[in-house]
Design a protein around this motif. Sequence first.
Motif, PDB file in Angstrom:
ATOM      1  N   LYS A  93       0.845  -1.195   0.000  1.00  0.00           N
ATOM      2  CA  LYS A  93       0.000   0.000   0.000  1.00  0.00           C
ATOM      3  C   LYS A  93       0.879   1.244   0.000  1.00  0.00           C
ATOM      4  CE  LYS A  93      -1.664   1.777   3.743  1.00  0.00           C
ATOM      5  NZ  LYS A  93      -2.369   2.118   5.000  1.00  0.00           N
ATOM      6  N   PRO A  94       0.362   2.361  -0.490  1.00  0.00           N
ATOM      7  CA  PRO A  94       1.120   3.616  -0.407  1.00  0.00           C
ATOM      8  C   PRO A  94       1.328   4.019   1.049  1.00  0.00           C
ATOM      9  CG  PRO A  94      -0.636   3.788  -2.027  1.00  0.00           C
ATOM     10  CD  PRO A  94      -0.876   2.516  -1.268  1.00  0.00           C
ATOM     11  N   ARG A  95       2.440   4.679   1.311  1.00  0.00           N
ATOM     12  CA  ARG A  95       2.781   5.096   2.671  1.00  0.00           C
ATOM     13  C   ARG A  95       2.226   6.475   2.987  1.00  0.00           C
ATOM     14  NH1 ARG A  95       6.377   9.208   2.928  1.00  0.00           N
ATOM     15  NH2 ARG A  95       7.871   9.532   1.227  1.00  0.00           N
ATOM     16  N   GLY A  96       2.350   6.843   4.277  1.00  0.00           N
ATOM     17  CA  GLY A  96       1.945   8.169   4.716  1.00  0.00           C
ATOM     18  C   GLY A  96       3.126   9.122   4.794  1.00  0.00           C
ATOM     19  N   ASP A  97       2.939  10.209   5.558  1.00  0.00           N
ATOM     20  CA  ASP A  97       3.972  11.230   5.709  1.00  0.00           C
ATOM     21  C   ASP A  97       5.086  10.754   6.637  1.00  0.00           C
ATOM     22  OD1 ASP A  97       2.454  12.933   4.155  1.00  0.00           O
ATOM     23  OD2 ASP A  97       1.477  13.874   5.886  1.00  0.00           O
ATOM     24  N   MET A  98       6.226  11.457   6.572  1.00  0.00           N
ATOM     25  CA  MET A  98       7.297  11.201   7.521  1.00  0.00           C
ATOM     26  C   MET A  98       6.746  11.420   8.941  1.00  0.00           C
ATOM     27  SD  MET A  98       9.902  12.441   9.615  1.00  0.00           S
ATOM     28  CE  MET A  98      10.900  11.182  10.393  1.00  0.00           C
ATOM     29  N   THR A  99       6.935  10.425   9.795  1.00  0.00           N
ATOM     30  CA  THR A  99       6.282  10.383  11.109  1.00  0.00           C
ATOM     31  C   THR A  99       7.294  10.011  12.179  1.00  0.00           C
ATOM     32  OG1 THR A  99       4.093   9.839  10.230  1.00  0.00           O
ATOM     33  CG2 THR A  99       4.559   9.089  12.455  1.00  0.00           C
ATOM     34  N   GLY A 100       7.096  10.492  13.381  1.00  0.00           N
ATOM     35  CA  GLY A 100       7.987  10.130  14.478  1.00  0.00           C
ATOM     36  C   GLY A 100       7.333  10.240  15.836  1.00  0.00           C
ATOM     37  N   ILE A 101       7.897   9.540  16.787  1.00  0.00           N
ATOM     38  CA  ILE A 101       7.485   9.591  18.198  1.00  0.00           C
ATOM     39  C   ILE A 101       8.749   9.537  19.045  1.00  0.00           C
ATOM     40  CG2 ILE A 101       6.237   8.455  20.075  1.00  0.00           C
ATOM     41  CD1 ILE A 101       4.397   7.202  18.054  1.00  0.00           C
ATOM     42  N   VAL A 102       8.806  10.358  20.080  1.00  0.00           N
ATOM     43  CA  VAL A 102       9.883  10.301  21.063  1.00  0.00           C
ATOM     44  C   VAL A 102       9.268   9.931  22.407  1.00  0.00           C
ATOM     45  CG1 VAL A 102      11.758  11.543  22.192  1.00  0.00           C
ATOM     46  CG2 VAL A 102      11.172  12.078  19.813  1.00  0.00           C
ATOM     47  N   VAL A 103       9.751   8.833  22.988  1.00  0.00           N
ATOM     48  CA  VAL A 103       9.259   8.339  24.274  1.00  0.00           C
ATOM     49  C   VAL A 103      10.397   8.394  25.271  1.00  0.00           C
ATOM     50  CG1 VAL A 103       8.284   6.361  25.502  1.00  0.00           C
ATOM     51  CG2 VAL A 103       7.577   6.829  23.145  1.00  0.00           C
ATOM     52  N   HIS A 104      10.178   9.090  26.391  1.00  0.00           N
ATOM     53  CA  HIS A 104      11.209   9.233  27.427  1.00  0.00           C
ATOM     54  C   HIS A 104      10.615   8.841  28.765  1.00  0.00           C
ATOM     55  CE1 HIS A 104      14.125  11.856  29.900  1.00  0.00           C
ATOM     56  NE2 HIS A 104      14.767  10.777  29.505  1.00  0.00           N
ATOM     57  N   HIS A 105      11.272   7.926  29.474  1.00  0.00           N
ATOM     58  CA  HIS A 105      10.745   7.369  30.726  1.00  0.00           C
ATOM     59  C   HIS A 105       9.327   6.845  30.534  1.00  0.00           C
ATOM     60  CE1 HIS A 105      14.278   8.485  32.841  1.00  0.00           C
ATOM     61  NE2 HIS A 105      13.993   9.760  33.043  1.00  0.00           N
ATOM     62  N   GLY A 106       9.015   6.378  29.343  1.00  0.00           N
ATOM     63  CA  GLY A 106       7.711   5.794  29.065  1.00  0.00           C
ATOM     64  C   GLY A 106       6.661   6.770  28.580  1.00  0.00           C
ATOM     65  N   TYR A 107       6.917   8.075  28.731  1.00  0.00           N
ATOM     66  CA  TYR A 107       5.944   9.103  28.331  1.00  0.00           C
ATOM     67  C   TYR A 107       6.268   9.620  26.931  1.00  0.00           C
ATOM     68  CZ  TYR A 107       4.772   9.256  33.310  1.00  0.00           C
ATOM     69  OH  TYR A 107       4.389   8.932  34.588  1.00  0.00           O
ATOM     70  N   ILE A 108       5.239   9.936  26.173  1.00  0.00           N
ATOM     71  CA  ILE A 108       5.448  10.573  24.875  1.00  0.00           C
ATOM     72  C   ILE A 108       5.782  12.042  25.111  1.00  0.00           C
ATOM     73  CG2 ILE A 108       4.370  11.278  22.701  1.00  0.00           C
ATOM     74  CD1 ILE A 108       2.682   8.751  22.814  1.00  0.00           C
ATOM     75  N   VAL A 109       6.939  12.472  24.624  1.00  0.00           N
ATOM     76  CA  VAL A 109       7.333  13.876  24.779  1.00  0.00           C
ATOM     77  C   VAL A 109       7.284  14.622  23.454  1.00  0.00           C
ATOM     78  CG1 VAL A 109       8.742  13.422  26.819  1.00  0.00           C
ATOM     79  CG2 VAL A 109       9.795  13.322  24.556  1.00  0.00           C
ATOM     80  N   ALA A 110       7.166  13.893  22.358  1.00  0.00           N
ATOM     81  CA  ALA A 110       7.032  14.547  21.050  1.00  0.00           C
ATOM     82  C   ALA A 110       6.464  13.547  20.066  1.00  0.00           C
ATOM     83  CB  ALA A 110       8.386  15.060  20.552  1.00  0.00           C
ATOM     84  N   GLU A 111       5.656  14.022  19.140  1.00  0.00           N
ATOM     85  CA  GLU A 111       5.159  13.203  18.040  1.00  0.00           C
ATOM     86  C   GLU A 111       4.832  14.118  16.874  1.00  0.00           C
ATOM     87  OE1 GLU A 111       0.877  11.823  18.529  1.00  0.00           O
ATOM     88  OE2 GLU A 111       1.437  12.115  20.637  1.00  0.00           O
ATOM     89  N   TRP A 112       4.945  13.596  15.679  1.00  0.00           N
ATOM     90  CA  TRP A 112       4.660  14.402  14.494  1.00  0.00           C
ATOM     91  C   TRP A 112       4.242  13.470  13.360  1.00  0.00           C
ATOM     92  CZ3 TRP A 112       9.406  13.414  16.540  1.00  0.00           C
ATOM     93  CH2 TRP A 112      10.358  12.774  15.734  1.00  0.00           C
ATOM     94  N   GLY A 113       3.752  14.065  12.275  1.00  0.00           N
ATOM     95  CA  GLY A 113       3.240  13.260  11.176  1.00  0.00           C
ATOM     96  C   GLY A 113       1.899  12.661  11.542  1.00  0.00           C
ATOM     97  N   ASP A 114       1.711  11.390  11.220  1.00  0.00           N
ATOM     98  CA  ASP A 114       0.450  10.685  11.485  1.00  0.00           C
ATOM     99  C   ASP A 114       0.761   9.368  12.185  1.00  0.00           C
ATOM    100  OD1 ASP A 114      -2.107   9.708  11.531  1.00  0.00           O
ATOM    101  OD2 ASP A 114      -2.398   9.698   9.347  1.00  0.00           O
ATOM    102  N   PRO A 115       1.046   9.408  13.504  1.00  0.00           N
ATOM    103  CA  PRO A 115       1.462   8.192  14.203  1.00  0.00           C
ATOM    104  C   PRO A 115       0.406   7.091  14.239  1.00  0.00           C
ATOM    105  CG  PRO A 115       1.993  10.158  15.495  1.00  0.00           C
ATOM    106  CD  PRO A 115       1.097  10.596  14.389  1.00  0.00           C
TER     107      PRO A 115
END
Length: 391
Positions: A93-115
């Motif tokens: 299938k076609p892909r989505g946008d460039m996406t990312g997640i940053v998890v620190h000590h288990g918590y999400i501290v940043a996310e972008w794109g379409d996680p």
Amino acid sequence: MKGQLAMRITPLARALAIAVLLPTIALAQSPYFPGKEWAHKDPGESGFDAGRLKAAIELAVSHESRRPRDMAEDQRASFGKNEPQAEIVGPMKPRGDMTGIVVHHGYIVAEWGDPARVDMAHSVSKSFLSSVIGVAFDRGMIRRIEDPVAPYVPPVQPFPKGELIDVFPTARDKTITWDDMLRQTSDWEGTLWDKPDWVDRPGPDVEKNRTRERSKPGTAWKYNDTRVNALALAALNVWRRPLPQVLKEAIMDPIGASDTWRWFGYENSYVVIDGEVMQSVSGGGHYGGGMYIDAYDMARFGLLTLHEGRWKSRQLLSKRWVAMARTPTGPNRQYGFMNWFLNADRTLLPSNAANVFVHIGNGNNMIMVEPDHDLVVVLRWIDTNNSADRC
């Protein structure tokens, strides 16, 4: 491939540069494991320089993959151009946008794109495959990883018809161990789902690759999806159940993963076991199929591997298994069990600690785990320097 892989991943680490932004934070606090709802923390509260983190994310987004978004088109322009018999036989299938997640000590501290978007994970699928094999090992279904695989796999009946499949047909194949298969050092010889082993990344001289003398198992490393698919079929015979069902019950449900991930095989990879028709899944998207998953579920899996197979009070994968998965392979010290890429010699990610590891696949799709900083980073569809020889 080993050297090229290092050159590819290094710019990825530099593009995001998360690790060098982190302060030194003691890991004395109790770990947080998300429930169905995943708690967020402000980057500043978690110890990040919010401005520098924002700049790093913007840099990552600016390095989105320039390859075709349509995965079938991309496959035909890469593997399909350089390999014989590279026809797509599984879903893509076609892909989505460039996406990312940053998890620190288990918590999400940043996310972008379409996680939340479900996309192909390509060879990250291999880390899920090695995990269901790990569960079988932990439960005593596989007695020793040094055991030859052949005695665990009787002749397999294909569906809807065809001759019985002998997964380990040669005398040499019958000496291949689970450890050899997991480390991609088996040099397994055969054809599975109409894909001979020699057609995968054959190099410039296809005939020479087809007729060459085989290496002793365990002595030579080669990334090869047909061999991975042979391992998946062997695991299916051990479990006698579809591997997606095993993964769901043993790993994905306990870590609170969504119900949106799927694990596919090929249109011709169906077999009959105990009178039931089952699909043998693929270990990546080389010919289609593999894991289709969102970035949140990838991050949960990364958090599980960060905690050495433990989720809350449950040890889903034994520490012993995770330690073996993180042990360098003799012919390629950047590789543990599939698809745990290691930094033991600090050649994969020179700016990162030696204990950092990465689950990575084509695209690029990657889950980077930084144990010293209690950090998990998911990156999807970031530039791969247009290399044609990739995971």
